[in-house]
Design a protein around this motif. Structure first.
Motif, PDB file in Angstrom:
ATOM      1  N   ALA A  22      41.958 -21.998  21.833  1.00 36.40           N
ATOM      2  CA  ALA A  22      41.030 -23.401  21.642  1.00 36.40           C
ATOM      3  C   ALA A  22      42.481 -24.590  21.695  1.00 36.40           C
ATOM      4  CB  ALA A  22      40.706 -23.458  20.659  1.00 36.40           C
ATOM      5  N   PHE A  23      43.447 -23.902  21.407  1.00 37.62           N
ATOM      6  CA  PHE A  23      44.380 -26.263  21.243  1.00 37.62           C
ATOM      7  C   PHE A  23      44.231 -26.326  22.008  1.00 37.62           C
ATOM      8  CE2 PHE A  23      48.476 -27.501  19.831  1.00 37.62           C
ATOM      9  CZ  PHE A  23      48.144 -28.411  18.329  1.00 37.62           C
ATOM     10  N   SER A  24      44.670 -28.117  21.751  1.00 33.26           N
ATOM     11  CA  SER A  24      44.932 -28.729  22.940  1.00 33.26           C
ATOM     12  C   SER A  24      45.439 -29.911  22.004  1.00 33.26           C
ATOM     13  CB  SER A  24      43.500 -30.048  23.944  1.00 33.26           C
ATOM     14  OG  SER A  24      43.240 -30.697  24.625  1.00 33.26           O
ATOM     15  N   PRO A  25      46.870 -29.834  22.482  1.00 32.72           N
ATOM     16  CA  PRO A  25      47.872 -30.677  22.359  1.00 32.72           C
ATOM     17  C   PRO A  25      47.891 -32.301  22.235  1.00 32.72           C
ATOM     18  CG  PRO A  25      48.994 -29.411  23.247  1.00 32.72           C
ATOM     19  CD  PRO A  25      47.975 -28.862  23.205  1.00 32.72           C
ATOM     20  N   ILE A  26      47.237 -33.010  21.601  1.00 31.80           N
ATOM     21  CA  ILE A  26      47.541 -34.729  21.753  1.00 31.80           C
ATOM     22  C   ILE A  26      48.959 -35.331  21.908  1.00 31.80           C
ATOM     23  CG2 ILE A  26      46.263 -36.308  20.617  1.00 31.80           C
ATOM     24  CD1 ILE A  26      44.693 -33.641  20.139  1.00 31.80           C
ATOM     25  N   VAL A  27      48.544 -35.973  23.843  1.00 30.11           N
ATOM     26  CA  VAL A  27      49.706 -36.585  23.856  1.00 30.11           C
ATOM     27  C   VAL A  27      49.095 -37.904  24.539  1.00 30.11           C
ATOM     28  CG1 VAL A  27      50.886 -37.229  26.029  1.00 30.11           C
ATOM     29  CG2 VAL A  27      50.249 -34.340  24.919  1.00 30.11           C
ATOM     30  N   GLY A  28      49.686 -39.493  24.164  1.00 27.70           N
ATOM     31  CA  GLY A  28      49.452 -40.178  23.698  1.00 27.70           C
ATOM     32  C   GLY A  28      50.188 -41.116  25.015  1.00 27.70           C
ATOM     33  N   THR A  29      49.779 -42.308  25.069  1.00 27.19           N
ATOM     34  CA  THR A  29      50.497 -43.147  25.573  1.00 27.19           C
ATOM     35  C   THR A  29      50.867 -44.748  25.452  1.00 27.19           C
ATOM     36  OG1 THR A  29      48.431 -43.760  27.447  1.00 27.19           O
ATOM     37  CG2 THR A  29      49.772 -41.863  28.236  1.00 27.19           C
ATOM     38  N   HIS A  37      54.662 -51.635  18.216  1.00 25.37           N
ATOM     39  CA  HIS A  37      54.558 -50.963  16.904  1.00 25.37           C
ATOM     40  C   HIS A  37      52.779 -51.188  16.649  1.00 25.37           C
ATOM     41  CE1 HIS A  37      54.684 -55.272  16.024  1.00 25.37           C
ATOM     42  NE2 HIS A  37      53.401 -55.154  14.977  1.00 25.37           N
ATOM     43  N   GLY A  38      51.987 -51.545  16.950  1.00 29.52           N
ATOM     44  CA  GLY A  38      50.673 -51.801  17.371  1.00 29.52           C
ATOM     45  C   GLY A  38      50.214 -50.850  17.632  1.00 29.52           C
ATOM     46  N   GLN A  39      50.915 -50.053  19.081  1.00 24.17           N
ATOM     47  CA  GLN A  39      50.109 -49.371  19.678  1.00 24.17           C
ATOM     48  C   GLN A  39      50.573 -47.128  18.865  1.00 24.17           C
ATOM     49  OE1 GLN A  39      50.780 -49.679  24.250  1.00 24.17           O
ATOM     50  NE2 GLN A  39      51.825 -50.780  23.541  1.00 24.17           N
ATOM     51  N   ILE A  40      51.742 -47.675  18.496  1.00 25.97           N
ATOM     52  CA  ILE A  40      51.917 -47.027  17.233  1.00 25.97           C
ATOM     53  C   ILE A  40      50.823 -46.633  16.444  1.00 25.97           C
ATOM     54  CG2 ILE A  40      54.129 -45.642  16.389  1.00 25.97           C
ATOM     55  CD1 ILE A  40      55.707 -47.062  18.029  1.00 25.97           C
ATOM     56  N   CYS A  41      50.950 -47.802  15.789  1.00 26.52           N
ATOM     57  CA  CYS A  41      50.145 -47.240  14.813  1.00 26.52           C
ATOM     58  C   CYS A  41      48.786 -46.778  14.750  1.00 26.52           C
ATOM     59  CB  CYS A  41      49.653 -48.852  13.374  1.00 26.52           C
ATOM     60  SG  CYS A  41      51.296 -49.259  13.030  1.00 26.52           S
ATOM     61  N   GLU A  42      47.789 -47.211  15.773  1.00 27.51           N
ATOM     62  CA  GLU A  42      46.560 -47.209  16.327  1.00 27.51           C
ATOM     63  C   GLU A  42      47.069 -45.559  16.527  1.00 27.51           C
ATOM     64  OE1 GLU A  42      43.218 -48.096  20.322  1.00 27.51           O
ATOM     65  OE2 GLU A  42      45.521 -49.259  19.435  1.00 27.51           O
ATOM     66  N   PHE A  43      47.691 -44.729  17.266  1.00 30.91           N
ATOM     67  CA  PHE A  43      48.033 -44.045  17.288  1.00 30.91           C
ATOM     68  C   PHE A  43      48.000 -43.226  16.582  1.00 30.91           C
ATOM     69  CE2 PHE A  43      50.313 -40.310  19.418  1.00 30.91           C
ATOM     70  CZ  PHE A  43      48.685 -38.994  20.398  1.00 30.91           C
ATOM     71  N   GLY A  44      48.733 -43.419  15.937  1.00 25.10           N
ATOM     72  CA  GLY A  44      48.846 -42.461  14.239  1.00 25.10           C
ATOM     73  C   GLY A  44      48.147 -42.502  13.508  1.00 25.10           C
ATOM     74  N   SER A  55      43.817 -38.164  12.033  1.00 24.70           N
ATOM     75  CA  SER A  55      42.512 -38.367  11.256  1.00 24.70           C
ATOM     76  C   SER A  55      42.053 -37.247  12.272  1.00 24.70           C
ATOM     77  CB  SER A  55      41.194 -39.087  12.218  1.00 24.70           C
ATOM     78  OG  SER A  55      41.793 -38.770  13.637  1.00 24.70           O
ATOM     79  N   LEU A  56      43.171 -36.136  12.222  1.00 20.43           N
ATOM     80  CA  LEU A  56      43.294 -35.023  13.170  1.00 20.43           C
ATOM     81  C   LEU A  56      43.839 -33.862  12.375  1.00 20.43           C
ATOM     82  CD1 LEU A  56      43.332 -35.411  16.979  1.00 20.43           C
ATOM     83  CD2 LEU A  56      41.459 -35.423  16.190  1.00 20.43           C
ATOM     84  N   GLY A  57      44.213 -34.563  11.328  1.00 18.73           N
ATOM     85  CA  GLY A  57      45.340 -34.351  10.325  1.00 18.73           C
ATOM     86  C   GLY A  57      46.608 -33.886  10.656  1.00 18.73           C
ATOM     87  N   LEU A  58      46.964 -34.284  11.581  1.00 13.80           N
ATOM     88  CA  LEU A  58      48.034 -33.992  11.911  1.00 13.80           C
ATOM     89  C   LEU A  58      49.461 -34.819  11.107  1.00 13.80           C
ATOM     90  CD1 LEU A  58      48.124 -34.385  16.085  1.00 13.80           C
ATOM     91  CD2 LEU A  58      47.871 -32.038  14.501  1.00 13.80           C
ATOM     92  N   LYS A  59      50.249 -34.133  10.851  1.00 12.41           N
ATOM     93  CA  LYS A  59      51.897 -35.212   9.805  1.00 12.41           C
ATOM     94  C   LYS A  59      52.602 -36.032  10.621  1.00 12.41           C
ATOM     95  CE  LYS A  59      49.390 -34.283   6.022  1.00 12.41           C
ATOM     96  NZ  LYS A  59      47.873 -35.108   6.113  1.00 12.41           N
ATOM     97  N   GLU A  60      52.930 -35.057  11.718  1.00 10.50           N
ATOM     98  CA  GLU A  60      54.725 -35.576  12.858  1.00 10.50           C
ATOM     99  C   GLU A  60      53.966 -36.515  13.688  1.00 10.50           C
ATOM    100  OE1 GLU A  60      57.249 -33.660  12.442  1.00 10.50           O
ATOM    101  OE2 GLU A  60      57.128 -32.773  10.448  1.00 10.50           O
TER     102      GLU A  60
END
Length: 252
Positions: free
Chosen positions: A48-55, A66-73, A78-83
């Motif tokens: 059921a795991f779906s890796p989070i990949v953004g652009t 850097h704004g886009q990176i912060c938004e994706f960060g 929010s999904l509990g990811l730390k990296e």
């Protein structure tokens, strides 16, 4: 080296390109992100795991990189990811790779703080061996006498060396869209050398304004060389082979 994918897949991934006004580039990037997510999901033990990949894009985006990176960060947190892994899909080690993207990542890390670790990975063009093999296979599939490897080109000292090295390994010659030697110059040299079937391999990620211009240039050059066949191949595109090259960046 054995990769612990269950651990690696607890990170999010951000694909970064230069950006373009041509909508085809963004559509191709989104498709590539989906293919990578599916590919990474197949490596996980959790069905059921779906890796989070953004652009994101360095230029022509709605906000700064850097704004886009912060938004994706923030979304990753929010999904509990730390990296987060930032993957620059650039083929040449130019100013964007050496200076611009690291600076944008540093700004984003400062803004978002220690709650998320942002890792900047090597650029796509660092996968020299795999890219060379991919290009060699593409060239073998066409009945062409000789090939030109056409890159955008970099004005940075040594920036075009990877293209020269790859071209030599696949028995092609290099040409550049923005610096010398130009495509027209190299075609002229090959025709004078007696070649009648010349292939042009665009060393670009996706189709867009530049590849359209390359096609138009070739169309305009054909009347000058009526006895020569000029064959324009496709850029890397959204292939599974490209997805695997990106995956190799994650494994480093």
């Amino acid at each position: 080296m054995t990769i612990n994918w269950d651990k690696k897949l607890l990170s999010s991934y951000l694909l970064v390109t230069h950006g373009s006004r041509d909508p085809r580039s963004q559509l191709a990037l989104e498709k590539l992100a989906k293919l990578l997510s599916d590919r990474l999901a197949n490596l996980s033990n959790y069905a059921a795991f779906s890796p989070i990949v953004g652009t994101a894009t360095l230029e022509f985006g709605a906000t700064s990189l850097h704004g886009q990176i912060c938004e994706f960060g923030k979304y990753s947190l929010s999904l509990g990811l730390k990296e987060m892994q930032v993957l620059p899909l650039f083929l040449l080690p130019g100013v964007h790779v050496i200076e611009d993207i690291p600076a944008e990542v540093a700004i984003a890390q400062q803004i978002i703080g220690e709650k998320l670790t942002i890792n900047l990975r090597s650029h796509l063009g660092s996968q020299t061996v795999n890219l060379t093999n991919w290009l060699a296979n593409q060239m073998k599939s066409a009945t062409i006498e000789t090939w030109i490897l056409l890159s955008h080109g970099s004005r940075r000292t040594g920036g075009n060396l990877p293209v020269e090295e790859i071209a030599a390994k696949v028995n092609a010659i290099a040409a550049y869209w923005s610096v010398s030697p130009s495509l027209e110059t190299q075609i002229t040299n090959l025709v004078r050398g007696g070649h009648q079937k010349i292939g042009i391999m665009p060393y670009f990620l996706f189709n867009g304004g530049i590849t359209d211009a390359i096609g138009q240039t070739i169309k305009e050059l054909k009347p000058q060389f009526p006895h020569t066949e000029l064959h324009l191949a496709n850029p890397l595109g959204t292939s599974l082979e490209l997805v695997d090259l990106i995956r190799d960046l994650i494994e480093q």
